[in-house]
Write a protein that holds these residues in place. Sequence first.
Motif, mmCIF file in Angstrom:
data_model
loop_
_atom_site.group_PDB
_atom_site.id
_atom_site.type_symbol
_atom_site.label_atom_id
_atom_site.label_comp_id
_atom_site.label_asym_id
_atom_site.label_seq_id
_atom_site.Cartn_x
_atom_site.Cartn_y
_atom_site.Cartn_z
ATOM 1 N N MET A 1 0.893 -1.477 -0.157
ATOM 2 C CA MET A 1 -0.220 -0.037 0.091
ATOM 3 C C MET A 1 0.846 1.399 0.160
ATOM 4 O O MET A 1 2.137 1.445 1.299
ATOM 5 C CB MET A 1 -0.897 -0.338 1.269
ATOM 6 N N THR A 2 0.461 2.338 -1.596
ATOM 7 C CA THR A 2 1.289 3.148 -1.050
ATOM 8 C C THR A 2 0.163 5.087 -0.653
ATOM 9 O O THR A 2 -0.479 4.269 -0.575
ATOM 10 C CB THR A 2 1.695 3.235 -2.326
ATOM 11 N N GLU A 6 -0.899 9.077 -6.994
ATOM 12 C CA GLU A 6 -1.240 8.601 -8.393
ATOM 13 C C GLU A 6 -1.021 6.975 -9.039
ATOM 14 O O GLU A 6 -1.334 6.133 -9.765
ATOM 15 C CB GLU A 6 0.269 9.708 -8.735
ATOM 16 N N ILE A 7 0.270 6.356 -7.741
ATOM 17 C CA ILE A 7 0.325 5.506 -7.557
ATOM 18 C C ILE A 7 -1.422 4.339 -7.586
ATOM 19 O O ILE A 7 -1.684 3.348 -8.261
ATOM 20 C CB ILE A 7 1.087 4.464 -7.176
ATOM 21 N N GLU A 8 -2.106 4.678 -6.474
ATOM 22 C CA GLU A 8 -2.983 3.580 -6.126
ATOM 23 C C GLU A 8 -3.590 4.570 -7.260
ATOM 24 O O GLU A 8 -4.586 3.108 -7.861
ATOM 25 C CB GLU A 8 -3.546 4.332 -4.900
ATOM 26 N N ALA A 9 -4.020 5.320 -8.242
ATOM 27 C CA ALA A 9 -4.916 5.007 -8.824
ATOM 28 C C ALA A 9 -4.922 3.939 -10.162
ATOM 29 O O ALA A 9 -5.388 3.875 -11.416
ATOM 30 C CB ALA A 9 -4.981 6.776 -10.051
ATOM 31 N N LEU A 14 -2.791 -2.390 -12.727
ATOM 32 C CA LEU A 14 -1.644 -3.314 -12.658
ATOM 33 C C LEU A 14 -2.214 -4.494 -12.041
ATOM 34 O O LEU A 14 -1.388 -5.807 -12.609
ATOM 35 C CB LEU A 14 -1.180 -2.865 -11.726
ATOM 36 N N GLN A 15 -3.280 -4.651 -11.390
ATOM 37 C CA GLN A 15 -4.234 -5.453 -11.653
ATOM 38 C C GLN A 15 -5.035 -5.914 -12.320
ATOM 39 O O GLN A 15 -5.930 -7.471 -12.048
ATOM 40 C CB GLN A 15 -5.106 -5.768 -10.267
ATOM 41 N N ALA A 16 -5.178 -5.483 -13.908
ATOM 42 C CA ALA A 16 -6.084 -6.364 -14.455
ATOM 43 C C ALA A 16 -6.136 -7.782 -14.977
ATOM 44 O O ALA A 16 -4.582 -8.008 -15.262
ATOM 45 C CB ALA A 16 -6.469 -5.744 -15.960
ATOM 46 N N SER A 17 -6.805 -8.710 -15.747
ATOM 47 C CA SER A 17 -6.690 -9.625 -15.845
ATOM 48 C C SER A 17 -5.586 -9.835 -17.225
ATOM 49 O O SER A 17 -5.175 -11.007 -17.646
ATOM 50 C CB SER A 17 -8.539 -10.166 -16.090
ATOM 51 N N ASP A 28 3.352 3.490 -17.291
ATOM 52 C CA ASP A 28 2.715 4.034 -16.212
ATOM 53 C C ASP A 28 3.232 4.291 -15.684
ATOM 54 O O ASP A 28 3.922 5.917 -15.296
ATOM 55 C CB ASP A 28 1.249 4.568 -16.904
ATOM 56 N N LEU A 29 3.421 3.669 -14.553
ATOM 57 C CA LEU A 29 3.942 3.764 -13.409
ATOM 58 C C LEU A 29 5.325 4.080 -13.219
ATOM 59 O O LEU A 29 5.446 4.802 -12.206
ATOM 60 C CB LEU A 29 3.757 2.243 -13.172
ATOM 61 N N ALA A 30 5.823 3.191 -14.447
ATOM 62 C CA ALA A 30 7.811 3.463 -14.380
ATOM 63 C C ALA A 30 7.801 5.263 -14.454
ATOM 64 O O ALA A 30 8.704 6.287 -14.360
ATOM 65 C CB ALA A 30 8.359 3.072 -15.470
ATOM 66 N N ASP A 31 6.419 5.806 -15.024
ATOM 67 C CA ASP A 31 6.625 7.216 -16.319
ATOM 68 C C ASP A 31 6.411 7.928 -14.153
ATOM 69 O O ASP A 31 7.238 9.240 -14.881
ATOM 70 C CB ASP A 31 5.430 8.161 -16.824
ATOM 71 N N LEU A 32 6.111 7.568 -13.714
ATOM 72 C CA LEU A 32 6.141 8.463 -12.581
ATOM 73 C C LEU A 32 7.175 8.768 -11.536
ATOM 74 O O LEU A 32 7.199 9.643 -10.714
ATOM 75 C CB LEU A 32 5.282 7.977 -11.063
ATOM 76 N N GLU A 33 8.306 8.149 -12.312
ATOM 77 C CA GLU A 33 9.203 7.557 -11.451
ATOM 78 C C GLU A 33 9.631 7.824 -10.303
ATOM 79 O O GLU A 33 9.780 8.692 -9.156
ATOM 80 C CB GLU A 33 10.574 8.865 -12.241
ATOM 81 N N ASP A 34 8.847 7.365 -9.017
ATOM 82 C CA ASP A 34 8.735 7.181 -7.484
ATOM 83 C C ASP A 34 8.570 5.985 -7.277
ATOM 84 O O ASP A 34 8.435 4.687 -7.254
ATOM 85 C CB ASP A 34 6.530 7.211 -7.278
#
Length: 95
Positions: A1-2, A6-9, A14-17, A28-34
Amino acid sequence: MTYNLEIEALRPRLQASDAGMRRIALIDLADLEDPDGLEWLVDSLRNDPSIEVRAQAATLLEAWEDGEVVQALCEALTDTEYSVRDAAAQSLSVL
Protein backbone atom coordinates in the motif's frame (compact mmCIF):
# COMPACT_ATOMS: atom_id res chain seq x y z
CA MET A 1 0.00 0.00 0.00
CA THR A 2 1.25 3.43 -0.90
CA TYR A 3 -0.01 6.85 -0.08
CA ASN A 4 0.82 8.07 -3.59
CA LEU A 5 -2.56 8.73 -5.15
CA GLU A 6 -1.18 8.43 -8.69
CA ILE A 7 0.07 4.92 -7.95
CA GLU A 8 -3.17 3.97 -6.25
CA ALA A 9 -5.08 5.19 -9.32
CA LEU A 10 -3.06 2.73 -11.43
CA ARG A 11 -3.84 -0.22 -9.14
CA PRO A 12 -6.90 -1.49 -11.09
CA ARG A 13 -4.89 -1.54 -14.33
CA LEU A 14 -1.87 -3.13 -12.64
CA GLN A 15 -4.16 -5.94 -11.44
CA ALA A 16 -6.23 -6.26 -14.64
CA SER A 17 -6.83 -9.67 -16.17
CA ASP A 18 -5.60 -8.36 -19.54
CA ALA A 19 -1.80 -8.64 -19.85
CA GLY A 20 -1.61 -5.76 -22.32
CA MET A 21 -3.35 -3.48 -19.86
CA ARG A 22 -0.95 -4.55 -17.08
CA ARG A 23 2.05 -3.93 -19.34
CA ILE A 24 0.92 -0.40 -20.25
CA ALA A 25 0.12 0.30 -16.59
CA LEU A 26 3.71 -0.63 -15.69
CA ILE A 27 4.98 1.89 -18.24
CA ASP A 28 2.72 4.55 -16.73
CA LEU A 29 3.94 3.57 -13.28
CA ALA A 30 7.60 3.88 -14.28
CA ASP A 31 6.89 7.28 -15.81
CA LEU A 32 5.98 8.51 -12.32
CA GLU A 33 9.60 7.86 -11.26
CA ASP A 34 8.41 7.23 -7.70
CA PRO A 35 10.30 4.71 -5.55
CA ASP A 36 6.94 3.57 -4.16
CA GLY A 37 6.28 2.02 -7.57
CA LEU A 38 9.27 -0.31 -7.36
CA GLU A 39 7.28 -2.87 -5.40
CA TRP A 40 4.85 -3.25 -8.33
CA LEU A 41 7.63 -3.44 -10.91
CA VAL A 42 9.62 -6.03 -8.97
CA ASP A 43 6.52 -8.08 -8.22
CA SER A 44 5.53 -8.04 -11.89
CA LEU A 45 8.99 -9.20 -12.92
CA ARG A 46 8.94 -12.04 -10.42
CA ASN A 47 5.33 -13.19 -10.57
CA ASP A 48 3.34 -12.06 -13.59
CA PRO A 49 2.20 -15.00 -15.73
CA SER A 50 2.66 -12.97 -18.93
CA ILE A 51 6.02 -13.10 -20.69
CA GLU A 52 5.46 -9.62 -22.11
CA VAL A 53 4.69 -8.11 -18.71
CA ARG A 54 7.75 -9.72 -17.09
CA ALA A 55 9.99 -8.54 -19.93
CA GLN A 56 8.55 -5.03 -19.74
CA ALA A 57 9.11 -4.92 -15.98
CA ALA A 58 12.72 -6.02 -16.47
CA THR A 59 13.26 -3.27 -19.02
CA LEU A 60 11.69 -0.60 -16.82
CA LEU A 61 13.83 -1.55 -13.84
CA GLU A 62 17.02 -0.55 -15.63
CA ALA A 63 16.80 2.93 -14.13
CA TRP A 64 16.81 1.85 -10.48
CA GLU A 65 20.04 1.07 -8.61
CA ASP A 66 18.36 -0.60 -5.67
CA GLY A 67 19.32 -3.84 -3.95
CA GLU A 68 15.87 -5.40 -4.38
CA VAL A 69 15.83 -4.43 -8.05
CA VAL A 70 19.26 -5.92 -8.71
CA GLN A 71 18.24 -9.11 -6.91
CA ALA A 72 15.03 -9.42 -8.93
CA LEU A 73 16.89 -8.80 -12.19
CA CYS A 74 19.49 -11.43 -11.29
CA GLU A 75 16.70 -13.91 -10.54
CA ALA A 76 15.12 -13.09 -13.90
CA LEU A 77 18.28 -14.29 -15.63
CA THR A 78 16.92 -17.79 -14.96
CA ASP A 79 13.41 -17.10 -16.27
CA THR A 80 12.09 -19.81 -18.57
CA GLU A 81 11.53 -17.28 -21.35
CA TYR A 82 14.40 -15.88 -23.42
CA SER A 83 12.84 -12.41 -23.81
CA VAL A 84 12.63 -11.97 -20.03
CA ARG A 85 16.20 -13.20 -19.53
CA ASP A 86 17.42 -10.90 -22.30
CA ALA A 87 15.60 -7.85 -20.88
CA ALA A 88 16.98 -8.58 -17.41
CA ALA A 89 20.52 -8.93 -18.76
CA GLN A 90 20.19 -5.68 -20.67
CA SER A 91 18.92 -3.84 -17.59
CA LEU A 92 21.72 -5.22 -15.45
CA SER A 93 24.26 -4.07 -18.03
CA VAL A 94 22.83 -0.55 -17.86
CA LEU A 95 23.04 -0.58 -14.06
